[in-house]
Design a protein around this motif. Structure first.
Motif, PDB file in Angstrom:
ATOM      1  N   LEU A   1       0.879  -1.160   0.000  1.00 30.95           N
ATOM      2  CA  LEU A   1       0.000   0.000   0.000  1.00 30.95           C
ATOM      3  C   LEU A   1       0.922   1.217   0.000  1.00 30.95           C
ATOM      4  CD1 LEU A   1      -2.627  -0.993   2.712  1.00 30.95           C
ATOM      5  CD2 LEU A   1      -2.753  -1.293   0.250  1.00 30.95           C
TER       6      LEU A   1
ATOM      7  N   ILE B   1      -6.906  -1.891   4.500  1.00 30.18           N
ATOM      8  CA  ILE B   1      -7.527  -0.764   3.793  1.00 30.18           C
ATOM      9  C   ILE B   1      -8.917  -0.486   4.354  1.00 30.18           C
ATOM     10  CG2 ILE B   1      -8.527  -0.028   1.582  1.00 30.18           C
ATOM     11  CD1 ILE B   1      -6.216  -1.493   0.216  1.00 30.18           C
TER      12      ILE B   1
ATOM     13  N   PHE C   1      -2.635   0.309  -4.715  1.00 28.05           N
ATOM     14  CA  PHE C   1      -2.476  -1.057  -4.208  1.00 28.05           C
ATOM     15  C   PHE C   1      -1.944  -1.931  -5.313  1.00 28.05           C
ATOM     16  CE2 PHE C   1      -4.828  -5.124  -3.129  1.00 28.05           C
ATOM     17  CZ  PHE C   1      -3.959  -5.480  -2.121  1.00 28.05           C
TER      18      PHE C   1
END
Length: 129
Positions: free
Chosen positions: A79, A99, A113
């Protein structure tokens, strides 16, 4: 057994520089232990794999004598935040749960991502507007 030119070219395609391998069997008294992993640095003119073993050894894998298998790297899911911070996860589900937590609990503005160096999925999340 000396491989022909086509076999050497096939070996170069199968084991390009940077390929990770694991030793299955090697007929050398100085061989690294079975299961040792290493990185292919090339294929020579007689079909030997040039390997930099993780334990420091540099013994070549001889065509027709020794056996290695290609190690598929575990995917790493990253991420990457707009501010440059990075979080890494071993599975897609772990990353997705993280997330979800951010969206529920924080003012998350943007997240890209993807696994490793290849774009897998881009997720843009805007909250608080």
């Amino acid at each position: 057994m000396m491989p022909n030119r086509e076999t050497i070219e096939r070996l170069k395609e199968t084991y390009p520089e940077g390929t990770r391998v694991e030793l299955v069997a090697m007929s050398d008294t100085y061989a690294p232990p079975k299961g040792t992993q290493g990185t292919v640095t090339g294929v020579d003119d007689i079909g030997s794999l040039l390997v930099r073993w993780d334990n420091g050894s540099s013994l070549n894998v001889l065509y027709g004598e020794d056996t290695v298998r290609i190690v598929k790297p575990k995917p790493t899911f990253k991420l990457v935040y707009q501010n440059g911070n990075v979080d890494e996860f071993e599975t897609y589900n772990d990353a997705w749960q993280f997330i979800t937590g951010l969206v529920m609990n924080d003012d998350l503005v943007w997240v890209d991502f993807y696994p490793s160096d290849k774009v897998y999925e881009m997720i843009r999340i805007r909250k608080g507007f």
